[in-house]
Design a protein around this motif. Structure first.
Motif, PDB file in Angstrom:
ATOM      1  N   GLY A   1      42.315  42.511  34.257  1.00 57.88           N
ATOM      2  CA  GLY A   1      41.131  42.988  34.949  1.00 57.88           C
ATOM      3  C   GLY A   1      41.026  42.601  36.401  1.00 57.88           C
ATOM      4  N   THR A   2      42.074  42.010  36.949  1.00 60.37           N
ATOM      5  CA  THR A   2      42.064  41.579  38.346  1.00 60.37           C
ATOM      6  C   THR A   2      43.195  42.232  39.107  1.00 60.37           C
ATOM      7  OG1 THR A   2      41.126  39.433  37.739  1.00 60.37           O
ATOM      8  CG2 THR A   2      42.147  39.599  39.897  1.00 60.37           C
ATOM      9  N   LEU A   3      42.888  42.688  40.292  1.00 66.33           N
ATOM     10  CA  LEU A   3      43.908  43.243  41.175  1.00 66.33           C
ATOM     11  C   LEU A   3      44.376  42.141  42.115  1.00 66.33           C
ATOM     12  CD1 LEU A   3      45.162  46.114  41.822  1.00 66.33           C
ATOM     13  CD2 LEU A   3      43.661  46.107  43.812  1.00 66.33           C
ATOM     14  N   LEU A   4      45.680  41.958  42.200  1.00 62.24           N
ATOM     15  CA  LEU A   4      46.261  40.890  43.008  1.00 62.24           C
ATOM     16  C   LEU A   4      47.154  41.498  44.080  1.00 62.24           C
ATOM     17  CD1 LEU A   4      46.888  37.863  43.529  1.00 62.24           C
ATOM     18  CD2 LEU A   4      48.743  38.081  41.857  1.00 62.24           C
ATOM     19  N   MET A   5      46.877  41.212  45.345  1.00 65.79           N
ATOM     20  CA  MET A   5      47.734  41.638  46.448  1.00 65.79           C
ATOM     21  C   MET A   5      48.227  40.408  47.191  1.00 65.79           C
ATOM     22  SD  MET A   5      47.136  44.262  49.673  1.00 65.79           S
ATOM     23  CE  MET A   5      46.134  43.138  50.656  1.00 65.79           C
ATOM     24  N   THR A   6      49.535  40.327  47.366  1.00 69.09           N
ATOM     25  CA  THR A   6      50.159  39.215  48.077  1.00 69.09           C
ATOM     26  C   THR A   6      50.951  39.755  49.254  1.00 69.09           C
ATOM     27  OG1 THR A   6      50.325  37.952  46.021  1.00 69.09           O
ATOM     28  CG2 THR A   6      51.658  37.215  47.875  1.00 69.09           C
TER      29      THR A   6
ATOM     30  N   ASP B   1      52.046  48.318  41.719  1.00 69.50           N
ATOM     31  CA  ASP B   1      52.090  48.558  40.278  1.00 69.50           C
ATOM     32  C   ASP B   1      50.684  48.331  39.741  1.00 69.50           C
ATOM     33  OD1 ASP B   1      52.732  48.935  37.664  1.00 69.50           O
ATOM     34  OD2 ASP B   1      53.723  46.996  37.396  1.00 69.50           O
ATOM     35  N   THR B   2      49.873  49.391  39.795  1.00 72.95           N
ATOM     36  CA  THR B   2      48.473  49.267  39.376  1.00 72.95           C
ATOM     37  C   THR B   2      48.108  50.428  38.470  1.00 72.95           C
ATOM     38  OG1 THR B   2      47.682  50.537  41.271  1.00 72.95           O
ATOM     39  CG2 THR B   2      47.839  48.161  41.541  1.00 72.95           C
ATOM     40  N   PRO B   3      47.139  50.218  37.585  1.00 72.12           N
ATOM     41  CA  PRO B   3      46.637  51.335  36.783  1.00 72.12           C
ATOM     42  C   PRO B   3      45.850  52.299  37.661  1.00 72.12           C
ATOM     43  CG  PRO B   3      45.322  49.369  36.409  1.00 72.12           C
ATOM     44  CD  PRO B   3      46.492  48.949  37.241  1.00 72.12           C
TER      45      PRO B   3
ATOM     46  N   THR C   1      45.117  37.904  47.777  1.00 72.02           N
ATOM     47  CA  THR C   1      43.785  38.463  47.590  1.00 72.02           C
ATOM     48  C   THR C   1      43.610  38.860  46.135  1.00 72.02           C
ATOM     49  OG1 THR C   1      43.878  39.376  49.828  1.00 72.02           O
ATOM     50  CG2 THR C   1      42.146  40.215  48.373  1.00 72.02           C
ATOM     51  N   ARG C   2      42.502  38.416  45.540  1.00 74.45           N
ATOM     52  CA  ARG C   2      42.171  38.773  44.154  1.00 74.45           C
ATOM     53  C   ARG C   2      40.856  39.535  44.150  1.00 74.45           C
ATOM     54  NH1 ARG C   2      45.123  36.070  40.224  1.00 74.45           N
ATOM     55  NH2 ARG C   2      46.454  34.386  41.032  1.00 74.45           N
ATOM     56  N   LEU C   3      40.863  40.712  43.529  1.00 76.64           N
ATOM     57  CA  LEU C   3      39.666  41.541  43.432  1.00 76.64           C
ATOM     58  C   LEU C   3      39.524  42.074  42.009  1.00 76.64           C
ATOM     59  CD1 LEU C   3      39.900  43.682  46.698  1.00 76.64           C
ATOM     60  CD2 LEU C   3      38.118  42.028  46.157  1.00 76.64           C
ATOM     61  N   PRO C   4      38.295  42.222  41.516  1.00 75.36           N
ATOM     62  CA  PRO C   4      38.101  42.872  40.211  1.00 75.36           C
ATOM     63  C   PRO C   4      38.540  44.341  40.280  1.00 75.36           C
ATOM     64  CG  PRO C   4      36.120  41.679  40.903  1.00 75.36           C
ATOM     65  CD  PRO C   4      37.035  41.735  42.087  1.00 75.36           C
ATOM     66  N   LEU C   5      39.102  44.838  39.193  1.00 75.70           N
ATOM     67  CA  LEU C   5      39.503  46.238  39.172  1.00 75.70           C
ATOM     68  C   LEU C   5      38.299  47.167  39.289  1.00 75.70           C
ATOM     69  CD1 LEU C   5      42.244  46.247  36.383  1.00 75.70           C
ATOM     70  CD2 LEU C   5      42.579  46.502  38.846  1.00 75.70           C
ATOM     71  N   ASN C   6      37.184  46.756  38.699  1.00 80.50           N
ATOM     72  CA  ASN C   6      35.959  47.544  38.749  1.00 80.50           C
ATOM     73  C   ASN C   6      34.796  46.629  39.126  1.00 80.50           C
ATOM     74  OD1 ASN C   6      36.670  50.372  37.632  1.00 80.50           O
ATOM     75  ND2 ASN C   6      37.652  48.953  36.199  1.00 80.50           N
ATOM     76  N   PRO C   7      34.701  46.278  40.406  1.00 81.49           N
ATOM     77  CA  PRO C   7      33.648  45.346  40.818  1.00 81.49           C
ATOM     78  C   PRO C   7      32.277  45.976  40.720  1.00 81.49           C
ATOM     79  CG  PRO C   7      34.752  46.244  42.727  1.00 81.49           C
ATOM     80  CD  PRO C   7      35.514  46.736  41.527  1.00 81.49           C
ATOM     81  N   GLN C   8      31.262  45.107  40.564  1.00 74.63           N
ATOM     82  CA  GLN C   8      29.876  45.547  40.585  1.00 74.63           C
ATOM     83  C   GLN C   8      29.449  45.663  42.031  1.00 74.63           C
ATOM     84  OE1 GLN C   8      28.014  46.409  37.919  1.00 74.63           O
ATOM     85  NE2 GLN C   8      29.859  46.097  36.679  1.00 74.63           N
ATOM     86  N   ASP C   9      29.400  46.878  42.538  1.00 71.35           N
ATOM     87  CA  ASP C   9      29.061  47.106  43.950  1.00 71.35           C
ATOM     88  C   ASP C   9      27.596  46.800  44.159  1.00 71.35           C
ATOM     89  OD1 ASP C   9      29.248  47.792  46.530  1.00 71.35           O
ATOM     90  OD2 ASP C   9      29.413  49.956  46.209  1.00 71.35           O
TER      91      ASP C   9
END
Length: 384
Positions: A317-322, A274-276, A368-376
């Motif tokens: 603003g954070t993507l969470l995968m469990t 369930d993600t944008p 795991t927590r990741l920014p939706l739009n990380p600064q690469d």
């Protein structure tokens, strides 16, 4: 161009020799120059071609000492012999490895400084030669230090390549091998011919994929080891092993890759996403890598019959995968222990974090927590 510069020391030799022939310096000086060139020049060229070997340079010192003795007889400073002596001192200092080399440096230096005293105004010329001798030894020390630095950097690059290969083997091949072992165990314990046929088919497919990865890894290692060695030699830089590892992550362009991973695990696994739609492209390969490692660990520790639940959601603003698995009948045993550290590097490149721990009712969970739009950054390379 760089190789050409290293041979520029040869240019003054014919010039000084011709000059001393034209001005008529006397037979003793000319004979000394002939001895210096005939004995010293071939040895110096050989030493230039094979740096680090000083054994034959001592023979060049003997020839130069003979030439200096004839210069004393002529009571004239030999520019040819002096120049070859300076080059020999620099090469000896660069390659010196024992008492004989050090003694040769001292003897040749003292002989060149003492030779001008046979001339008029010898003190002035001796001071000039003293400065040149010190400069030659200093250049030799600089080259020696540079050689050691390059050796250390090449060793660092080699170690980085070994770590990269080890990470590749763990991340890309261990997953397939673990699946092969689990399928083989299931086929061995079953009397159902259809199940055995299915298991053998999947084993063949997994083995083929693992073989392709091994071939790719060997091919890339051969080509890139040459490129890395050239990079170390020319630019003095060492490839970043984290960048190398990240750039070879499995390519996943969207959530369907995660669904395929879960479906390949078996019917005991389920996934909810369930993600944008505006999740950055470089996030999916990292999530895929985490999911592959998590499912591999479930097979290895809990067993293929353990239930697995994967949820992917967003939160401010954070993507969470469990990835959570329940207790199973047991797998094939412990792993290498490098998987989590490798994942931490990958997730950390995107500004995220990862954690793992046991569940209260049994089983294990990886979050795991990741920014939706990380600064690469330059090290990420996930989407290259």
């Amino acid at each position: 161009m760089r190789r050409l510069l290293t041979w520029l020391w040869l240019v003054p030799v014919p010039l000084t020799f011709a000059l001393e022939l034209l001005i008529g310096s006397g037979w003793a000086l000319i004979l000394g120059n002939v001895i210096a060139v005939a004995v010293g020049l071939p040895i110096l060229i050989r030493a230039q071609l094979r740096p680090g070997r000083s054994a034959r340079l001592e023979w060049a010192v003997l020839g130069l000492l003979a030439a200096l003795a004839l210069a004393v007889v002529a009571a004239t400073l030999s520019l040819t012999t002096l120049w070859l002596s300076l080059v020999t001192l620099a090469m000896l200092t660069r390659a010196s490895s024992g008492r004989l080399s050090i003694a040769s440096i001292v003897v040749l230096a003292v002989a060149n400084i003492a030779c001008p005293f046979a001339m008029a105004d010898g003190l002035i010329f001796a001071l000039m030669v003293f400065g040149l001798v010190i400069a030659a030894i200093a250049i030799g020390l600089m080259m020696r230090s540079n050689d050691r630095t390059l050796i250390e950097r090449q060793a660092t690059a080699t170690e980085a390549e070994r770590r990269r290969i080890a990470t590749e083997l763990h991340d890309l091949i261990a997953h397939e091998v673990t699946g092969i072992v689990v399928l083989a165990q299931a086929a061995g314990r079953s009397d159902n011919p259809d199940l055995r046929t299915t298991a053998l088919t999947k084993i063949e497919q997994s083995g083929s994929r693992a073989l392709e990865e091994i071939r790719r890894l060997v091919s890339e290692a051969r080509s890139e080891s040459r490129a890395d060695a050239s990079q170390v030699t020319v630019s003095g830089t060492v490839p970043d092993p984290d960048q190398e590892t990240a750039s070879r992550a499995p390519v996943a362009s969207g959530p369907q890759a995660l669904r395929d991973r879960v479906a390949a695990f078996g019917g005991t696994a389920a996934i909810t996403i369930d993600t944008p739609t505006e999740v950055a492209a470089q996030v999916w390969p990292v999530l895929d890598r985490v999911l592959v490692e998590s499912l591999t660990n479930v097979r290895r520790h809990a067993g293929a019959d353990a239930s697995v639940t994967v949820t992917v959601t967003t939160d401010t603003g954070t993507l969470l995968m469990t990835v959570t698995n329940g207790p199973g009948t047991g797998g094939i045993g412990a792993g290498s222990g490098t998987g989590l550290s490798s994942l931490q590097v990958r997730v950390g490149h995107l500004g995220g974090r990862i954690g793992a721990g046991p569940e209260p009712g049994g089983g294990w969970s990886v979050t795991t927590r990741l920014p939706l739009n990380p600064q690469d950054d330059d090290r990420t390379g996930e989407n290259r």
